[in-house]
Design a protein around this motif. Structure first.
Motif, PDB file in Angstrom:
ATOM      1  N   PRO A   1       0.793  -1.244   0.000  1.00 22.87           N
ATOM      2  CA  PRO A   1       0.000   0.000   0.000  1.00 22.87           C
ATOM      3  C   PRO A   1       0.818   1.282   0.000  1.00 22.87           C
ATOM      4  CG  PRO A   1       0.025  -0.955   2.199  1.00 22.87           C
ATOM      5  CD  PRO A   1       0.702  -1.955   1.291  1.00 22.87           C
ATOM      6  N   GLY A   2       2.151   1.185   0.165  1.00 21.36           N
ATOM      7  CA  GLY A   2       2.970   2.387   0.137  1.00 21.36           C
ATOM      8  C   GLY A   2       2.778   3.279   1.353  1.00 21.36           C
ATOM      9  N   LEU A   3       2.554   2.683   2.509  1.00 22.35           N
ATOM     10  CA  LEU A   3       2.311   3.462   3.726  1.00 22.35           C
ATOM     11  C   LEU A   3       3.548   3.580   4.609  1.00 22.35           C
ATOM     12  CD1 LEU A   3      -1.202   2.036   4.686  1.00 22.35           C
ATOM     13  CD2 LEU A   3      -0.684   4.178   3.510  1.00 22.35           C
ATOM     14  N   SER A   4       4.524   2.698   4.417  1.00 22.36           N
ATOM     15  CA  SER A   4       5.710   2.706   5.255  1.00 22.36           C
ATOM     16  C   SER A   4       6.928   2.253   4.456  1.00 22.36           C
ATOM     17  CB  SER A   4       5.526   1.778   6.465  1.00 22.36           C
ATOM     18  OG  SER A   4       6.743   1.594   7.159  1.00 22.36           O
ATOM     19  N   VAL A   5       8.069   2.857   4.757  1.00 30.87           N
ATOM     20  CA  VAL A   5       9.298   2.492   4.062  1.00 30.87           C
ATOM     21  C   VAL A   5       9.694   1.050   4.365  1.00 30.87           C
ATOM     22  CG1 VAL A   5      10.880   3.228   5.894  1.00 30.87           C
ATOM     23  CG2 VAL A   5      11.610   3.345   3.493  1.00 30.87           C
ATOM     24  N   THR A   6       9.194   0.504   5.458  1.00 29.36           N
ATOM     25  CA  THR A   6       9.514  -0.887   5.799  1.00 29.36           C
ATOM     26  C   THR A   6       8.982  -1.869   4.752  1.00 29.36           C
ATOM     27  OG1 THR A   6       7.514  -1.062   7.162  1.00 29.36           O
ATOM     28  CG2 THR A   6       9.547  -0.399   8.268  1.00 29.36           C
ATOM     29  N   GLU A   7       7.993  -1.437   3.958  1.00 24.23           N
ATOM     30  CA  GLU A   7       7.474  -2.289   2.894  1.00 24.23           C
ATOM     31  C   GLU A   7       8.546  -2.610   1.858  1.00 24.23           C
ATOM     32  OE1 GLU A   7       4.149  -0.334   1.177  1.00 24.23           O
ATOM     33  OE2 GLU A   7       3.174   0.021   3.098  1.00 24.23           O
TER      34      GLU A   7
ATOM     35  N   ASN B   1      -4.818  16.387   0.769  1.00 21.63           N
ATOM     36  CA  ASN B   1      -3.471  15.979   1.184  1.00 21.63           C
ATOM     37  C   ASN B   1      -2.394  16.916   0.660  1.00 21.63           C
ATOM     38  OD1 ASN B   1      -4.226  13.732   2.635  1.00 21.63           O
ATOM     39  ND2 ASN B   1      -3.816  12.263   0.994  1.00 21.63           N
ATOM     40  N   TYR B   2      -2.572  17.418  -0.580  1.00 19.68           N
ATOM     41  CA  TYR B   2      -1.505  18.161  -1.250  1.00 19.68           C
ATOM     42  C   TYR B   2      -2.053  19.440  -1.874  1.00 19.68           C
ATOM     43  CZ  TYR B   2       0.348  13.438  -0.829  1.00 19.68           C
ATOM     44  OH  TYR B   2       0.722  12.212  -0.334  1.00 19.68           O
TER      45      TYR B   2
ATOM     46  N   LEU C   1       7.044   7.362  -1.573  1.00 18.68           N
ATOM     47  CA  LEU C   1       7.270   8.750  -1.972  1.00 18.68           C
ATOM     48  C   LEU C   1       6.221   9.231  -2.984  1.00 18.68           C
ATOM     49  CD1 LEU C   1      11.161   8.691  -2.302  1.00 18.68           C
ATOM     50  CD2 LEU C   1       9.780   9.428  -0.355  1.00 18.68           C
ATOM     51  N   ARG C   2       5.321   8.356  -3.374  1.00 22.61           N
ATOM     52  CA  ARG C   2       4.208   8.753  -4.234  1.00 22.61           C
ATOM     53  C   ARG C   2       3.063   9.282  -3.356  1.00 22.61           C
ATOM     54  NH1 ARG C   2       4.832   6.924  -9.414  1.00 22.61           N
ATOM     55  NH2 ARG C   2       2.627   7.151  -9.909  1.00 22.61           N
ATOM     56  N   PRO C   3       2.118  10.002  -3.934  1.00 23.74           N
ATOM     57  CA  PRO C   3       0.969  10.467  -3.155  1.00 23.74           C
ATOM     58  C   PRO C   3       0.268   9.306  -2.445  1.00 23.74           C
ATOM     59  CG  PRO C   3       1.049  11.624  -5.231  1.00 23.74           C
ATOM     60  CD  PRO C   3       2.112  10.562  -5.305  1.00 23.74           C
ATOM     61  N   SER C   4      -0.125   9.529  -1.223  1.00 21.10           N
ATOM     62  CA  SER C   4      -0.658   8.476  -0.356  1.00 21.10           C
ATOM     63  C   SER C   4      -2.022   7.972  -0.813  1.00 21.10           C
ATOM     64  CB  SER C   4      -0.780   9.002   1.071  1.00 21.10           C
ATOM     65  OG  SER C   4      -1.403   8.050   1.912  1.00 21.10           O
ATOM     66  N   ILE C   5      -2.263   6.677  -0.574  1.00 20.35           N
ATOM     67  CA  ILE C   5      -3.585   6.122  -0.871  1.00 20.35           C
ATOM     68  C   ILE C   5      -4.607   6.515   0.193  1.00 20.35           C
ATOM     69  CG2 ILE C   5      -2.657   4.148  -2.143  1.00 20.35           C
ATOM     70  CD1 ILE C   5      -3.321   2.406   0.303  1.00 20.35           C
ATOM     71  N   ARG C   6      -4.155   7.015   1.313  1.00 25.88           N
ATOM     72  CA  ARG C   6      -5.054   7.445   2.389  1.00 25.88           C
ATOM     73  C   ARG C   6      -5.163   8.965   2.428  1.00 25.88           C
ATOM     74  NH1 ARG C   6      -6.152   3.802   6.567  1.00 25.88           N
ATOM     75  NH2 ARG C   6      -4.963   1.844   6.529  1.00 25.88           N
TER      76      ARG C   6
ATOM     77  N   LYS D   1      -5.161  11.980   4.707  1.00 27.73           N
ATOM     78  CA  LYS D   1      -4.568  12.136   6.036  1.00 27.73           C
ATOM     79  C   LYS D   1      -5.475  12.850   7.034  1.00 27.73           C
ATOM     80  CE  LYS D   1      -0.087  12.325   3.707  1.00 27.73           C
ATOM     81  NZ  LYS D   1       1.067  13.177   3.326  1.00 27.73           N
ATOM     82  N   LYS D   2      -6.580  13.427   6.542  1.00 25.03           N
ATOM     83  CA  LYS D   2      -7.488  14.165   7.423  1.00 25.03           C
ATOM     84  C   LYS D   2      -8.877  13.553   7.507  1.00 25.03           C
ATOM     85  CE  LYS D   2      -5.059  18.451   6.230  1.00 25.03           C
ATOM     86  NZ  LYS D   2      -5.158  19.775   5.550  1.00 25.03           N
ATOM     87  N   LEU D   3      -9.154  12.598   6.610  1.00 26.33           N
ATOM     88  CA  LEU D   3     -10.468  11.968   6.559  1.00 26.33           C
ATOM     89  C   LEU D   3     -10.299  10.456   6.692  1.00 26.33           C
ATOM     90  CD1 LEU D   3     -11.798  14.053   3.540  1.00 26.33           C
ATOM     91  CD2 LEU D   3     -12.461  14.354   5.940  1.00 26.33           C
ATOM     92  N   ASP D   4     -10.828   9.895   7.766  1.00 29.04           N
ATOM     93  CA  ASP D   4     -10.567   8.495   8.100  1.00 29.04           C
ATOM     94  C   ASP D   4     -11.081   7.498   7.077  1.00 29.04           C
ATOM     95  OD1 ASP D   4      -9.355   9.328  10.408  1.00 29.04           O
ATOM     96  OD2 ASP D   4     -11.100   8.987  11.690  1.00 29.04           O
ATOM     97  N   ASN D   5     -12.115   7.850   6.344  1.00 29.87           N
ATOM     98  CA  ASN D   5     -12.776   6.869   5.479  1.00 29.87           C
ATOM     99  C   ASN D   5     -12.674   7.217   3.993  1.00 29.87           C
ATOM    100  OD1 ASN D   5     -14.451   9.110   5.620  1.00 29.87           O
ATOM    101  ND2 ASN D   5     -16.360   7.906   5.585  1.00 29.87           N
TER     102      ASN D   5
END
Length: 464
Positions: A143-149, A287-288, A441-446, A448-452
């Motif tokens: 999902p691209g949420l963490s560098v650990t991926e 987000n941006y 480093l791409r735009p997030s799939i989530r 950041k201000k709206l939970d759903n």
């Protein structure tokens, strides 16, 4: 039952709709345009049928994996044919290379042109296959949420491939400029110059040479319609001519979206529409910023032409790449100077050579594409100039004059991408896959201000 709203109906939206329906959601898809499939729409005029967007069917395993997740197979939804040759690359008058349908044949072709290149290509293909397997297993479906991926033993061993670029890797052992351009060509699908694309992305060469080029009967629109059929079997509801005009929020969540005629409430919302356009609807919960989107490196826009011919085209194949001009100059005009190209590379497709159902008997359909920079102001005059350039170059290279065969043509450019798809800066392929626009480093799939609220498609992870 919980409800989900999907905005847009391209491939990523269709995929999201199917998975959400499988998970138990009541899913409704809202599509701005008159038909389903997003950029994989079909234009039909007087019995001539044109794919409006994608035309290269690569990475068949990705599609098989998708349908297998629902206990289905591709063959239940559309029919594939492997192309042989996969495509033709034209370098000048009576000067072309046909890329065959197996790695062994392609290696022989390389060796016949440059002695010793065959063994280098074989080694290169082995490495690109390994990278492909790692990309599909460890990266693409994250999902691209963490560098650990990105962290695994296999990716750690290949850290240097994220620093070195594809151009360096290819040119180290392959000296023939024609063979170099063929190996660098798949990077165009990633939307960046070879010297700006991490060498790890050579896995696209395995997608090209290793997995081959396929054609879905009925055109690429058949793939989209196959996914629509699956979605409907899962209970997904579709609405066309339903452009979302506003998004209503409350206490950190989206509560509904509205079209011109109706408001739709739901528990979860996913936008597969253009990310930047969606953000404009969100306003203070985006987000941006607009400025942020202006700073991002986009893949090219395109000038597209849909042409009906009253006779068959004799001298070209299904897929044809015209590399009879300077590859690097054209790339600089797209990414650096961002100007209209003086002498561009272009792509010519005649899918009716493979599929007779696309036009009346004895006729032909043509689809032509010139990559250009985003943000350019195009016009009918500009479209006409480049169309004539295409016809002149085809005549010069093949001796075949297509002008007398033309019944009609339609063109599509930067402004059309904006109008039909709300495409940010008029892009055709999404964000470029540069090192600084990879994975997390791409735009997030989530949001950041709206939970759903979530995003999918070519401007987020994993991208085009």
């Amino acid at each position: 039952m919980k409800k989900a709203i999907i905005i847009g109906c391209g491939f990523s939206s269709l995929s999201a709709a199917c998975y959400l329906a499988k998970s138990g959601f009541n899913v409704t898809v809202l599509e701005k345009n008159e038909q389903l499939g997003g950029r994989a729409s079909m234009m039909e005029i007087d019995e001539f049928k044109f794919d409006m967007g994608p035309s290269w069917y690569w990475m068949p395993d990705v599609f098989e994996r998708f349908f297998a997740d629902f206990g289905k197979s591709v063959s239940e939804y559309y029919t594939l044919e492997k192309l042989s040759p996969a495509y033709r690359v034209v370098f000048g008058k009576n000067d072309f290379i046909d890329i065959e349908d197996t790695p062994e044949k392609i290696i022989q072709t390389f060796e016949s042109i440059e002695k010793g290149s065959g063994k280098h290509l074989k080694k290169f293909m082995s490495e690109s296959q390994e990278n492909y397997n790692i990309a599909m297993k460890d990266l693409v479906y994250q999902p691209g949420l963490s560098v650990t991926e990105l962290v695994s033993w296999e990716t750690a061993k290949r850290l240097g491939l994220f620093v070195k670029n594809i151009s360096q890797q290819i040119r180290k052992n392959i000296k023939n400029p024609k063979l170099r351009s063929i190996l660098e060509f798949p990077v165009l699908f990633l939307g960046a110059k070879p010297k700006d694309t991490p060498a790890f992305y050579n896995f696209m060469n395995y997608a090209d040479f290793g997995l081959g080029t396929w054609y879905p009967k009925g055109g690429f629109n058949a793939v989209a319609l196959g996914m629509v059929k699956l979605a409907k079997e899962l209970g997904v509801d579709f609405k066309t001519n339903a452009a979302v005009q506003s998004i209503q929020t409350e206490k950190g969540k989206v509560v509904s979206v509205s079209t011109e005629k109706e408001t739709f409430a739901a528990d979860v919302f996913v936008s597969g529409a253009d990310y930047a356009h969606t953000e404009n609807l969100l306003k203070n919960t985006r987000n941006y910023s607009d400025e942020s989107w202006k700073k991002k490196t986009f893949a090219p826009s395109s000038l597209l032409y849909y042409v009906a011919f009253d006779k068959k085209v004799e001298t070209l194949e299904h897929h044809n790449l015209f590399f009879d001009t300077d590859f690097e100059q054209h790339a600089e005009e797209i990414y650096d100077t961002m100007t209209f190209p003086k002498s561009p590379l272009f792509y010519a497709n005649f899918s009716s050579k493979t599929d007779s159902s696309l036009c009346p008997e004895g006729k032909e359909i043509g689809f032509f594409l010139i990559p250009i920079a985003v943000d350019l102001e195009d016009s009918e005059e500009i479209h006409e100039h480049y169309f004539n350039l295409i016809l002149d170059r085809i005549k010069d290279s093949t001796g075949e004059d297509l002008r007398p065969k033309i019944l009609f043509k339609k063109s599509f450019g930067t402004q059309d991408f904006k109008n039909r798809y709300n495409s940010c800066r008029g892009n055709a392929y999404g964000l470029a896959n540069t090192l600084m626009q990879t994975s997390v480093l791409r735009p997030s799939i989530r949001n950041k201000k709206l939970d759903n609220f979530f995003y999918t498609g070519q401007l987020t992870v994993p991208g085009p």
